[in-house]
Design a protein around this motif. Sequence first.
Motif, PDB file in Angstrom:
ATOM      1  N   LEU A  10       0.852  -0.732   0.053  1.00 41.37           N
ATOM      2  CA  LEU A  10      -0.175  -0.054   0.081  1.00 41.37           C
ATOM      3  C   LEU A  10       0.705   1.275   0.077  1.00 41.37           C
ATOM      4  CD1 LEU A  10      -2.651  -0.864   2.298  1.00 41.37           C
ATOM      5  CD2 LEU A  10      -3.435  -1.186   0.348  1.00 41.37           C
ATOM      6  N   GLY A  11       2.108   1.589  -0.011  1.00 46.42           N
ATOM      7  CA  GLY A  11       3.193   2.455   0.215  1.00 46.42           C
ATOM      8  C   GLY A  11       4.206   1.404   0.621  1.00 46.42           C
ATOM      9  N   GLY A  12       5.752   1.937   0.346  1.00 43.11           N
ATOM     10  CA  GLY A  12       7.549   1.342   0.039  1.00 43.11           C
ATOM     11  C   GLY A  12       8.184   1.299  -0.548  1.00 43.11           C
ATOM     12  N   PRO A 387      11.210  -7.577  -3.277  1.00 45.43           N
ATOM     13  CA  PRO A 387      12.253  -6.209  -2.865  1.00 45.43           C
ATOM     14  C   PRO A 387      11.158  -4.721  -2.849  1.00 45.43           C
ATOM     15  CG  PRO A 387      11.953  -5.776  -5.411  1.00 45.43           C
ATOM     16  CD  PRO A 387      11.687  -6.966  -5.162  1.00 45.43           C
ATOM     17  N   VAL A 388      11.504  -4.440  -1.838  1.00 47.84           N
ATOM     18  CA  VAL A 388      10.635  -3.346  -1.112  1.00 47.84           C
ATOM     19  C   VAL A 388      11.650  -2.448  -0.613  1.00 47.84           C
ATOM     20  CG1 VAL A 388       8.691  -4.632  -0.542  1.00 47.84           C
ATOM     21  CG2 VAL A 388       9.943  -4.317   1.396  1.00 47.84           C
ATOM     22  N   GLN A 389      10.817  -0.862  -0.405  1.00 47.17           N
ATOM     23  CA  GLN A 389      11.463   0.392   0.577  1.00 47.17           C
ATOM     24  C   GLN A 389      12.363   0.653  -0.388  1.00 47.17           C
ATOM     25  OE1 GLN A 389      11.380  -1.726   4.621  1.00 47.17           O
ATOM     26  NE2 GLN A 389      12.350  -0.057   4.644  1.00 47.17           N
ATOM     27  N   GLY A 390      11.797   1.721  -1.331  1.00 43.73           N
ATOM     28  CA  GLY A 390      12.807   2.094  -2.074  1.00 43.73           C
ATOM     29  C   GLY A 390      12.280   3.244  -3.813  1.00 43.73           C
ATOM     30  N   GLU A 391      12.825   3.608  -4.189  1.00 39.91           N
ATOM     31  CA  GLU A 391      12.125   3.736  -5.677  1.00 39.91           C
ATOM     32  C   GLU A 391      13.334   2.555  -6.565  1.00 39.91           C
ATOM     33  OE1 GLU A 391      14.787   7.752  -5.643  1.00 39.91           O
ATOM     34  OE2 GLU A 391      13.026   8.679  -5.084  1.00 39.91           O
ATOM     35  N   TYR A 392      11.922   2.878  -7.660  1.00 44.20           N
ATOM     36  CA  TYR A 392      12.274   1.853  -8.564  1.00 44.20           C
ATOM     37  C   TYR A 392      13.538   0.820  -8.694  1.00 44.20           C
ATOM     38  CZ  TYR A 392      11.628  -0.641 -12.571  1.00 44.20           C
ATOM     39  OH  TYR A 392      11.904  -2.434 -13.620  1.00 44.20           O
ATOM     40  N   ARG A 393      14.653   2.521  -9.275  1.00 46.31           N
ATOM     41  CA  ARG A 393      15.696   1.875  -9.287  1.00 46.31           C
ATOM     42  C   ARG A 393      16.002   0.923  -8.464  1.00 46.31           C
ATOM     43  NH1 ARG A 393      16.881   7.025  -6.653  1.00 46.31           N
ATOM     44  NH2 ARG A 393      18.224   7.140  -5.404  1.00 46.31           N
ATOM     45  N   LEU A 394      16.367   1.326  -7.259  1.00 49.22           N
ATOM     46  CA  LEU A 394      17.244   0.810  -5.404  1.00 49.22           C
ATOM     47  C   LEU A 394      16.157  -0.850  -6.174  1.00 49.22           C
ATOM     48  CD1 LEU A 394      16.469   3.647  -3.163  1.00 49.22           C
ATOM     49  CD2 LEU A 394      18.355   2.855  -4.293  1.00 49.22           C
ATOM     50  N   SER A 416       4.534  -2.869  -8.148  1.00 48.50           N
ATOM     51  CA  SER A 416       3.659  -1.535  -7.540  1.00 48.50           C
ATOM     52  C   SER A 416       3.459  -0.612  -6.502  1.00 48.50           C
ATOM     53  CB  SER A 416       3.382  -1.082  -8.945  1.00 48.50           C
ATOM     54  OG  SER A 416       4.450  -0.950 -10.577  1.00 48.50           O
ATOM     55  N   LYS A 417       3.088   0.050  -6.188  1.00 50.80           N
ATOM     56  CA  LYS A 417       1.547   0.161  -5.044  1.00 50.80           C
ATOM     57  C   LYS A 417       0.692  -0.461  -5.894  1.00 50.80           C
ATOM     58  CE  LYS A 417       2.692   4.221  -4.890  1.00 50.80           C
ATOM     59  NZ  LYS A 417       2.790   5.868  -4.478  1.00 50.80           N
ATOM     60  N   GLY A 418      -0.456  -1.154  -4.939  1.00 48.71           N
ATOM     61  CA  GLY A 418      -1.762  -1.798  -5.304  1.00 48.71           C
ATOM     62  C   GLY A 418      -1.577  -2.932  -6.298  1.00 48.71           C
ATOM     63  N   ASP A 419      -0.375  -3.602  -6.475  1.00 50.27           N
ATOM     64  CA  ASP A 419       0.131  -4.690  -7.027  1.00 50.27           C
ATOM     65  C   ASP A 419      -0.974  -5.289  -6.073  1.00 50.27           C
ATOM     66  OD1 ASP A 419       0.502  -3.862  -9.146  1.00 50.27           O
ATOM     67  OD2 ASP A 419       3.578  -4.256  -9.319  1.00 50.27           O
ATOM     68  N   VAL A 420      -1.301  -6.470  -6.815  1.00 52.96           N
ATOM     69  CA  VAL A 420      -2.229  -8.052  -5.568  1.00 52.96           C
ATOM     70  C   VAL A 420      -1.120  -8.733  -6.273  1.00 52.96           C
ATOM     71  CG1 VAL A 420      -3.155  -9.207  -4.636  1.00 52.96           C
ATOM     72  CG2 VAL A 420      -4.710  -6.623  -5.490  1.00 52.96           C
ATOM     73  N   ILE A 421       0.194  -9.540  -5.088  1.00 52.71           N
ATOM     74  CA  ILE A 421       0.553 -10.223  -5.772  1.00 52.71           C
ATOM     75  C   ILE A 421       0.322 -12.208  -4.377  1.00 52.71           C
ATOM     76  CG2 ILE A 421       3.382 -10.841  -5.172  1.00 52.71           C
ATOM     77  CD1 ILE A 421       3.618  -8.289  -4.490  1.00 52.71           C
ATOM     78  N   GLY A 433      -4.973  -5.626  -9.099  1.00 53.44           N
ATOM     79  CA  GLY A 433      -3.682  -4.447  -9.119  1.00 53.44           C
ATOM     80  C   GLY A 433      -4.750  -3.483  -8.717  1.00 53.44           C
ATOM     81  N   LEU A 434      -4.887  -2.657  -6.913  1.00 49.27           N
ATOM     82  CA  LEU A 434      -5.743  -2.163  -6.524  1.00 49.27           C
ATOM     83  C   LEU A 434      -5.120  -0.480  -7.032  1.00 49.27           C
ATOM     84  CD1 LEU A 434      -5.397  -3.180  -2.820  1.00 49.27           C
ATOM     85  CD2 LEU A 434      -7.138  -3.921  -4.388  1.00 49.27           C
TER      86      LEU A 434
END
Length: 583
Positions: A10-12, A387-394, A416-421, A433-434
Amino acid sequence: MDSKIKIIPLGGVRENGKNMYAVEINDGIYILDCGLKYPENELLGIDVVIPDFSYLKENRDRIVGVFLTHGHADAIGALPYFLGEFNVPVFGSKMTIELAKISVSESSEAASFDDFHVVSDRSEIDFEDVRITFFRTTHSIPGSLGIAVHTDAGAIVYTGDFKFDQTATHLYRTDYSQLTKLGDQGVLALLSDSSNAENPAPSASENQISDYIKGVFNDHQGRIIVASVASNIIRMQQVFDAAAQSGRKVFLSGKDLDKIVKTALKLSMLKLPSPDLLINNASDLEKLDANQTVIIQTGKMGEPIKALQRMANKEEKDINIEPGDLVFITTTPSTAMETTVAKTRDMIYRADAEVKMISDEMNSAGDASQNDLQLLLNILKPKFFIPVQGEYRLLSSHARLAKQLGYTDAQIVIPSKGDVISISEDEIWVSGGLDIADTMIDGSGIGDIGNIVLRDRKVLSEDGIFVAVITIDRKKKRVISSPKLTSRGFVYVKANKDLMNEASEIIKKTVQDNLENKEFDWSNLKQDVRDGLSDYLYHQTKRHPVILPVIMEVNQHHKRTNKKHSKGNGKSDKVESAENSEV
């Protein structure tokens, strides 16, 4: 696999901060962290940004609880807003819960919430079909914990912010045996911190950083202003130790910092090297020599950079930057803040002070370097990796590190934010996706600032505003007086008389045309004025100011006065007028 497992960021992800991840196991939703992020420059006037809770509101009965990794704003900052909407239990370490209580107590909507639960790395929480455990991690704040959500198919592991430091003290030390045991039990999916994934250099140990800070304090003979994030407890301890060693006293600037330090002292997470180290009042600073003084500045909400700008411009009430000061920036700014930090440094030099940044001298990040990230993957051996916590390049850099260890594209999802994995026994995929939007906080307003308002603010900041006030008599179908024009941030009126005169004529003609139209409509009138002015002003200036037409209507009502009272007074009928305005 019996359990139905979904993970929804939902973020991050693809951003800095605002960490919040919903892990769905069958009918339960387990929320990992509830953070905010500080706005970047294009979010004009916005105080903070929090996750979008819309999906959680639709499924509020399924939420089991909130599980927190540590006490920084990117993990707990959105709690006051979340708990104003949801009444669910919150779990975290002793330090994390105390900082969460401070944050929540300042919110009128959530101040009465009291369903907090303190956990440790030895805690186990059993739910009907899920077991939650925790493991100690190393970060810049004590009480940092990783979270493991155990299912019948393996554990979903979320690291939170972490790094590996072999010299870490007991309050900050990673429990490697716990990690090894967790890996041996079987990790289905790993959600791992990517904040420092581009950095190939190992992070400096906290012992090295401590020695460096002491050297800076000993070398400078004047006053030292330390800029730090308020909740960076380990940095506070290092500053306290260096101040005591160099014979200095410490003043804490700001209520947020004072609350956090007092909380850490109460919990023995922070120690004073000498009982009289802290100065309570700014007025007491004048009694000390410059070489006996340390000021810790964290600013509003614990972020120091904007506070430093005000101090450099002599805008702070109590303490400003003076010639001969050393401004010691001990926080590591994100890439998005680099331009702001560069401007701040320039402002400090203009104030005839000196600047040092700890990040110029060493890799002082509180997050895992590339070697740390790969070591964690080797210890936990997850089947799937997110991978979480960071911009796309990270996130992308972190995914490449995993591939170097043999992971394939089929085992990795860059979310991406809202992806249902969704996760099955042998597959991970994005199943849906949300529609997730940022929720922006501006003053006391929550989510009432959207893209249209931000667009208007951007236009105002770039091209200014043009206000046209005109009075009409709709019955007589005529303009009563010439338009009164005002400009702010667009052009200087006195120096642009020809422009203003022509704009005035355009307004009068546009209004007169509308008055003579049998199908007169206020909305059409205002829009025609905007369109006519916008075309003319852009043609003349190549700018698009916000155009605000104010249409005043005058109605003449004749009332004949009582003849008894008016007899012989020689006055004509009394005229009363009423004005209506349309903006």
